[in-house]
Design an enzyme around this catalytic site. Structure first.
Site, PDB file in Angstrom:
ATOM      1  N   CYS A 181      -8.209  -6.367   2.596  1.00 40.65           N
ATOM      2  CA  CYS A 181      -6.731  -6.610   2.756  1.00 40.65           C
ATOM      3  C   CYS A 181      -5.857  -5.291   2.087  1.00 40.65           C
ATOM      4  O   CYS A 181      -6.509  -4.351   1.622  1.00 40.65           O
ATOM      5  CB  CYS A 181      -6.402  -7.887   2.232  1.00 40.65           C
ATOM      6  SG  CYS A 181      -6.707  -8.138   0.405  1.00 40.65           S
ATOM      7  N   THR A 182      -4.706  -5.380   2.117  1.00 43.00           N
ATOM      8  CA  THR A 182      -3.706  -4.451   1.596  1.00 43.00           C
ATOM      9  C   THR A 182      -4.220  -3.942   0.033  1.00 43.00           C
ATOM     10  O   THR A 182      -4.410  -2.809  -0.084  1.00 43.00           O
ATOM     11  CB  THR A 182      -2.373  -4.721   1.634  1.00 43.00           C
ATOM     12  OG1 THR A 182      -1.885  -5.350   2.779  1.00 43.00           O
ATOM     13  CG2 THR A 182      -1.343  -3.693   1.156  1.00 43.00           C
TER      14      THR A 182
END
Length: 319
Positions: A181-182
Site C-alpha cells: 500500500c502507499t
C-alpha cells in the site's frame, strides 16, 4: 539529507496506545497550528496516522517533538521535499480506527502481521513463481499506478477487501502472497488478517510504495505509473528508471495521469482526464452529472444554459 526545496511533506504512522484520542487530537491540533503546519492526522486508541507539510524548520520541530514522546518511540517519517504546502488546512481528528476495515474481530499488528520485506527483498519476491501480488489500496489509486502483475481487487474501498479475498480464495491458495500500500499502514492489518485467515506465506512491503520509490538499490523498478497521494500533489513518481503511463482517460482511453473529481458534488467520483476532455465533458462522469444544477464546472466557469446545451449537443454528436 541534502535539502534543495524549502518545504517538506511528512508521511508517517504508528500503532501505539493513545488512551484518550479526543483529548490528544485537540492538544495535537493546537501544537501543529503553533508550528504553522498543514495536513491531515488521524488519531485512535490504536495509534496515529498522519501526513503534513511545512517548512524544513517547522517539520524538524514536529519530528523532534514526536520523537521525544515515549508513545512514539521508533516512529519512522517518510520525507518528501516540496516547493510549498501540500494541504490547505490543518486537521487532527479522532477516529475509531486508523484505517477502516471494520472487522468483526479487530487485528492488532503488534500481535499478528505479515512478514516485513525491505524494498530489495520485495523486488526479488515479485519475480518468483507462485507469487500473488495484492494491491491493498482503492481502485482509483491502482488505476494511476501499480506494481507489474499486481492484482486489482474489484473493490471501491479498503473495508471491502476481506470479502473480496474470501470470494477469490482459489486465486490465493497455495501461493506466496505479497501485499503493498502507499505507506504501509493498511498492510499491517490486512496482512495480519490474511495470516489469521489461514494463509501461511504472507509478506508486506515495509514502508510501502513511498519507501520503495526512494530506495537507492531498487529505484522503484517494476512499478508502472505514479503513486496516488492524499494531498494536493495527487500523484508522485516512483520508478526512477522508466516512466510507464498506465492511467487511461475516462472518456477516450488515451494515456492519462491527471485526476479530477466529477463536478457534481453528489457524485465526486475521481476520474482521469485531460484538460481538453475536462472542458468538453464539463468535468462530469455522466450525462446526469453534466446536467446537475450543482455542477461545479458550470458554476465556476459561469456557463450559460445555451453554452451547456451546446456542449451536450457536441457530446451527443460525437457518439
Amino acid at each position: 539529507m541534502a535539502t534543495t526545496k524549502p518545504y517538506r511533506v511528512l508521511l508517517y504512522y504508528m500503532y501505539t496506545t493513545i488512551e484518550n484520542p479526543e483529548e490528544f487530537a485537540a492538544e495535537h491540533l493546537a501544537f501543529c497550528n503553533s508550528l504553522e503546519l498543514k495536513g491531515r492526522i488521524l488519531v485512535a486508541k490504536e495509534g496515529i496516522n498522519g501526513t503534513c507539510s511545512g517548512t524544513v524548520e517547522q517539520t524538524e520541530k514536529y519530528m523532534e517533538a514526536m520523537n521525544n514522546d515515549p508513545r512514539f518511540d521508533g516512529i519512522v517519517f517518510k520525507i518528501d521535499e516540496a516547493d510549498g504546502h501540500a494541504f490547505k488546512k490543518m486537521h487532527v481528528r479522532p477516529r475509531p480506527e486508523l484505517v477502516t476495515l471494520r472487522l468483526e474481530d479487530d487485528i492488532n499488528p503488534h500481535e499478528i502481521t505479515g512478514k516485513y520485506l525491505e524494498p530489495k527483498d520485495f523486488y526479488e519476491a515479485m519475480k518468483q513463481e507462485d507469487t500473488v501480488i495484492i494491491d491493498a489500496r482503492n481502485d482509483y489509486e491502482f488505476d494511476l499506478g501499480h506494481f507489474k502483475g499486481a492484482i486489482k481487487p474489484d473493490i471501491e474501498s479498503f473495508r471491502e477487501l476481506p470479502d473480496w479475498i474470501r470470494e477469490n480464495k482459489e486465486v490465493l491458495e497455495g501461493k506466496k502472497i505479497l501485499t503493498y500500500c502507499t505507506g504501509g499502514i493498511r498492510c499491517e492489518k490486512f496482512s495480519g488478517w490474511l495470516v489469521r485467515e489461514g494463509y501461511e506465506d504472507v509478506s508486506q512491503l515495509h514502508g510501502g510504495i513511498v519507501t520503495y520509490g526512494k530506495d537507492p538499490e531498487v529505484q522503484g523498478e517494476l512499478w508502472d505509473g505514479q503513486c496516488y497521494v492524499f494531498d494536493e500533489r495527487i500523484a508522485v513518481p516512483v520508478n526512477q528508471k522508466e516512466h510507464v503511463i498506465v492511467g487511461k482517460d475516462y472518456f477516450t482511453g488515451e494515456p492519462c495521469e491527471r485526476y479530477v473529481n466529477c463536478a457534481n458534488p453528489e457524485c465526486n467520483k475521481k476520474i482521469l482526464c485531460s484538460e481538453e476532455n475536462e472542458a468538453k465533458y464539463l468535468r462530469a462522469c455522466s450525462h446526469e452529472c453534466r446536467v446537475s444544477p450543482r455542477n461545479r464546472y458550470v458554476i465556476q466557469h459561469e456557463l450559460t444554459e445555451e453554452q451547456v446545451a451546446a456542449a451536450l449537443e457536441k457530446i451527443e454528436a460525437g457518439k
